[in-house]
Design an enzyme around this catalytic site. Structure first.
Site, PDB file in Angstrom:
ATOM      1  N   LYS A 155       0.813  -1.213   0.000  1.00 63.85           N
ATOM      2  CA  LYS A 155       0.000   0.000   0.000  1.00 63.85           C
ATOM      3  C   LYS A 155       0.851   1.269   0.000  1.00 63.85           C
ATOM      4  O   LYS A 155       0.496   2.252  -0.671  1.00 63.85           O
ATOM      5  CB  LYS A 155      -0.955   0.011   1.189  1.00 63.85           C
ATOM      6  CG  LYS A 155      -0.288   0.141   2.548  1.00 63.85           C
ATOM      7  CD  LYS A 155      -1.314   0.219   3.654  1.00 63.85           C
ATOM      8  CE  LYS A 155      -0.647   0.345   5.017  1.00 63.85           C
ATOM      9  NZ  LYS A 155       0.185   1.553   5.152  1.00 63.85           N
ATOM     10  N   THR A 156       1.969   1.262   0.727  1.00 61.88           N
ATOM     11  CA  THR A 156       2.814   2.458   0.763  1.00 61.88           C
ATOM     12  C   THR A 156       3.407   2.734  -0.614  1.00 61.88           C
ATOM     13  O   THR A 156       3.482   3.882  -1.056  1.00 61.88           O
ATOM     14  CB  THR A 156       3.937   2.296   1.805  1.00 61.88           C
ATOM     15  OG1 THR A 156       3.364   2.006   3.076  1.00 61.88           O
ATOM     16  CG2 THR A 156       4.763   3.564   1.910  1.00 61.88           C
ATOM     17  N   ARG A 215       0.927 -11.504   9.900  1.00 61.71           N
ATOM     18  CA  ARG A 215       2.263 -10.985  10.223  1.00 61.71           C
ATOM     19  C   ARG A 215       3.345 -11.990   9.813  1.00 61.71           C
ATOM     20  O   ARG A 215       4.518 -11.638   9.714  1.00 61.71           O
ATOM     21  CB  ARG A 215       2.419 -10.736  11.733  1.00 61.71           C
ATOM     22  CG  ARG A 215       1.474  -9.741  12.383  1.00 61.71           C
ATOM     23  CD  ARG A 215       1.394  -8.440  11.657  1.00 61.71           C
ATOM     24  NE  ARG A 215       0.284  -8.443  10.715  1.00 61.71           N
ATOM     25  CZ  ARG A 215       0.130  -7.575   9.712  1.00 61.71           C
ATOM     26  NH1 ARG A 215       1.053  -6.657   9.499  1.00 61.71           N
ATOM     27  NH2 ARG A 215      -0.912  -7.631   8.904  1.00 61.71           N
ATOM     28  N   ASP A 222      -3.642   7.489   4.193  1.00 59.55           N
ATOM     29  CA  ASP A 222      -3.129   6.160   4.515  1.00 59.55           C
ATOM     30  C   ASP A 222      -3.918   5.591   5.702  1.00 59.55           C
ATOM     31  O   ASP A 222      -4.424   6.340   6.545  1.00 59.55           O
ATOM     32  CB  ASP A 222      -1.645   6.270   4.877  1.00 59.55           C
ATOM     33  CG  ASP A 222      -0.960   4.924   4.966  1.00 59.55           C
ATOM     34  OD1 ASP A 222      -1.548   3.924   4.504  1.00 59.55           O
ATOM     35  OD2 ASP A 222       0.164   4.858   5.496  1.00 59.55           O
ATOM     36  N   GLU A 223      -4.028   4.258   5.787  1.00 63.30           N
ATOM     37  CA  GLU A 223      -4.721   3.575   6.896  1.00 63.30           C
ATOM     38  C   GLU A 223      -6.108   4.162   7.136  1.00 63.30           C
ATOM     39  O   GLU A 223      -6.514   4.450   8.269  1.00 63.30           O
ATOM     40  CB  GLU A 223      -3.878   3.666   8.188  1.00 63.30           C
ATOM     41  CG  GLU A 223      -2.469   3.095   8.086  1.00 63.30           C
ATOM     42  CD  GLU A 223      -2.429   1.568   8.065  1.00 63.30           C
ATOM     43  OE1 GLU A 223      -3.501   0.957   7.955  1.00 63.30           O
ATOM     44  OE2 GLU A 223      -1.322   1.014   8.144  1.00 63.30           O
ATOM     45  N   GLN A 226      -8.533  -5.047   8.489  1.00 66.86           N
ATOM     46  CA  GLN A 226      -7.527  -4.742   9.508  1.00 66.86           C
ATOM     47  C   GLN A 226      -7.958  -3.572  10.399  1.00 66.86           C
ATOM     48  O   GLN A 226      -7.119  -2.895  10.998  1.00 66.86           O
ATOM     49  CB  GLN A 226      -6.181  -4.429   8.848  1.00 66.86           C
ATOM     50  CG  GLN A 226      -5.566  -5.615   8.123  1.00 66.86           C
ATOM     51  CD  GLN A 226      -4.137  -5.346   7.667  1.00 66.86           C
ATOM     52  OE1 GLN A 226      -3.182  -5.380   8.457  1.00 66.86           O
ATOM     53  NE2 GLN A 226      -3.983  -5.065   6.392  1.00 66.86           N
TER      54      GLN A 226
END
Length: 711
Positions: A38-39, A603, A223-224, A254
């Site tokens: 995503k970044t 993770r 973002d997020e 998430q």
């Protein structure tokens, strides 16, 4: 302009990423799964807009949730463009709000030199308000008021917006809120939650300023996005209007922070609020094996309220996901630590994840015994936590009245009205006569060396300690610890904290009772159990954890694991009422608990080991546990189940028994038949935890156990 002219910019992207980066100027919701880059998409989108001539850095606003993320965005876009993106605004929601308020302080009805209140300063200000209103702080608890005010502001609500109706409590707390607003306004003070609310109101009430920033920030990237709260979303909608271009990246799977204000409805509502929205799913995962993704997908599909996506990978299928069924929390920790001992790589590639911070204790003890370096990520080791130190200080003081450190820690915990001036008089008396603080207090009381109020308060404290001592002297250690926690006032003291913090502290105190059960029968080297336990706690507290950059195993709660990744992840304590947590079940937050489990699973890069235990100490007694419903939601063919496995369970030599492992049925001449739950230590000094059918739980030392195996 053709995309072929931007080979260097677009080549590193997969098809979905490229679609997101080059999408037309319409509202865009990028549903970015865990490990899908995503970044990279955010950075390349900004670079694409600039390089393609559709905008200038001056017209870009990037909003994040951490200063670190904002800095990373700016640095990466600078490298991608081969020059700094000057004029670009990138920062956290609160950072951008602060910047706007500094520029438009007068329009926001603030003095130019307004000051920001941190959490501690805000709490002190609220205490001033409570005292000014002549309210009892035991009834109107400042920390609870602080939590209420901040939650109202995060919802965009002022004191006059609170609808109290016939609710007396709401009416009074809205009066406190209004008085707090007044004192902040008069003093030029702005708390953290006020930054966004005040900025939103300033833009809403000043059309010319709003239009200026709408014209400037024609492209807003977030973002997020799933972590935004109500006021953050209101701010975004206001600033974007109907014509600016929103590019929001998030993952509804998430969203795990509702307890601190995050509103998953924002990401679900976005397409309705911006009707021309294009939804683009990033589903290709670059982190985990296909097997780990299959398990994670199977779990999260059970959530009904989601926009929907399926993570996949072109990488290896990978090794099976392991499920370990333990007999007890000690057995669970032994299994995990033994697996870590077999690890050939760096310890820092390993994480142990758990639902509550109290679960760390048993892992800490096992890792210390085996000499494996570890670090509690984002927190303190178990015996260093304030609530644990408070309880231990009471135990130390009932054991030894002359323990000055313990005396100072608990004399005003909970608050008893004994001020610093009185304490200094006690210290002075102790220095003058060579007394302990306890002796000095008795001396001042006898000499009438203090005012009547102070004498009465000190007498009450000394009597309280004497009563605790008398009531606990005939109890087993675990019952001693429980009694102290129940009757010292610590529970009521910590219940004044905001809900989530209070819950965490109380769970840690309960875990201290569990720890005490290991020392119930007898202490080592002739020590009584309490002395043995206090020595154990002191030694563990003094054993420093690894430094931030050392090669060490990472221990953390699942909430703290978001955004991180590890080669190997142990996700433990998958039991009903622990995970999913009983509070979340009662409050109807089961889907968020499932998302939290999904976050933990994703993770892992190569190895995911799930575990649960059939019994666990809780609230002072051993209880039977049921496997988490989350485990039942994963197809069994995706899991490799194990229980007793000789290579992963320590085997010890005994004087009376050839071998012993967890789960073994045994017989003792005095206690009868039982089942071994766990083993600690080595050789003849091994401590054996046995659940006897008739006489309950016992800890025996191997050299003197005199137990027989039952086939």
């Amino acid at each position: 302009m053709h995309t072929d002219d931007f080979t260097e910019l677009l080549n590193p992207l997969n098809a979905a990423q490229r679609e997101a980066v080059t999408a037309p100027l319409i509202p865009l919701l990028i549903l970015a799964g865990a490990g899908t880059g995503k970044t990279r998409v955010l950075v390349h989108r900004m670079a694409w807009l600039i390089q393609s001539g559709q905008t200038r850095p001056h017209n870009l606003l990037a909003l994040t949730f951490t200063n670190k993320a904002a800095t990373e965005l700016q640095n990466r876009i600078g490298r991608l463009l081969n020059n700094p993106a000057s004029g670009l605004w990138a920062g956290t929601f609160h950072g951008i709000a602060h910047r706007l308020l500094r520029i438009h302080w007068a329009d926001a009805n603030l003095p130019q030199s307004f000051q920001i209140l941190d959490s501690d300063d805000q709490l002190r200000t609220i205490k001033r308000v409570v005292r000014a209103l002549q309210l009892n702080e035991k009834t109107w608890i400042p920390k609870q008021i602080q939590s209420f005010i901040n939650k109202q502001k995060e919802q965009g609500l002022r004191a006059n917006h609170v609808v109290a109706g016939d609710n007396t409590w709401l009416r009074q707390i809205s009066i406190i809120y209004a008085a707090y607003e007044e004192i902040c306004q008069k003093s030029g003070l702005v708390d953290f939650s006020e930054l966004l609310l005040r900025t939103y109101e300033m833009l809403r009430d000043n059309p010319e300023i709003l239009n200026h920033y709408r014209y400037r920030f024609q492209h807003i990237l977030v973002d997020e996005f799933q972590d935004t709260n109500t006021i953050q979303y209101l701010f975004l909608r206001l600033l974007a209007g109907q014509h600016n271009h929103l590019f929001v990246v998030g993952d509804d799977d998430q969203s795990i922070y509702s307890w601190r204000g995050a509103n998953i409805a924002n990401i679900q509502q976005f397409p309705q609020d911006f009707p021309k929205t294009r939804l683009i799913r990033l589903e290709q995962n670059y982190r985990s094996t296909q097997t780990i993704l299959a398990v994670s997908n199977a779990l999260i599909r059970k959530n009904k309220e989601r926009l929907g996506k399926e993570l996949w990978s072109e990488g290896d299928k990978g090794v099976p996901v392991t499920l370990y069924r333990a007999f007890s929390e000690t057995d669970e920790a032994s299994f995990i630590v033994h697996r870590i001992q077999q690890w050939k790589g760096q310890y820092s590639d390993i994480a142990i994840l758990y639902r509550t911070s109290a679960q760390s204790r048993v892992f800490e003890e096992q890792l210390l015994v085996k000499g494996i370096p570890y670090r509690i990520y984002g927190g303190m080791r178990f015996y260093e936590r304030a609530e644990i130190k408070d309880a231990l200080a009471y135990l130390r003081l009932i054991k030894l009245r002359n323990d000055d450190v313990a005396f100072e820690r608990v004399i005003n915990t909970p608050k008893r009205g004994i001020g610093e001036k009185t304490l200094e008089q006690i210290r002075s008396q102790a220095r003058r006569h060579g007394y302990s603080l306890w002796q000095a207090t008795l001396s001042l009381i006898n000499e009438q060396g203090l005012n009547t109020r102070s004498i009465n308060l000190l007498q009450a404290f000394l009597s309280h300690i004497e009563q605790l001592t008398e009531q606990t002297q005939s109890l087993s250690l675990a019952r001693q610890v429980k009694y102290i926690i129940d009757y010292s006032g610590l529970i009521e003291h910590y219940q004044k904290e905001p809900k989530e913090e209070a819950q965490r502290r109380l769970e840690n105190l309960d875990e201290l009772i569990t720890a005490a059960h290991q020392f119930t029968d007898s202490g080592k080297d002739g020590l009584d159990p309490l002395t043995d336990f206090l020595a154990h706690a002191a030694l563990e507290s003094g054993e420093g954890q690894a430094n931030k950059f050392d090669d060490c195993v990472q221990l953390m709660t699942l909430h703290l694991s978001k955004g991180l990744e590890f080669d190997t992840v142990f996700l433990c304590g998958l039991e009903e009422d622990l995970f999913p947590h009983q509070n979340s079940i009662k409050e109807g937050n089961l889907e968020e608990e499932r998302r939290l489990c999904y976050v933990g699973m994703t993770r892992a890069r190569h190895h995911l080991i799930l575990s649960y235990t059939e019994s666990r100490y809780q609230y002072g007694s051993r209880i039977s546990c049921r496997a988490s419903r989350f485990l039942n939601e994963i197809p069994r063919e995706l899991l490799e189940e194990t229980r007793l496995c000789t290579p992963t369970t320590p085997v010890y030599e005994f004087l009376t028994s050839p071998t012993l492992i967890a789960g073994q049925r045994v017989k003792h001449e005095k206690y009868g038949e039982g089942i071994v739950l766990g083993l600690e230590g080595e050789g003849n000094l091994t401590r054996i935890q046995i659940q006897f059918l008739k006489t309950g739980l016992k800890w025996l030392v191997a050299a003197y156990a005199r137990i027989e195996l039952i086939d």
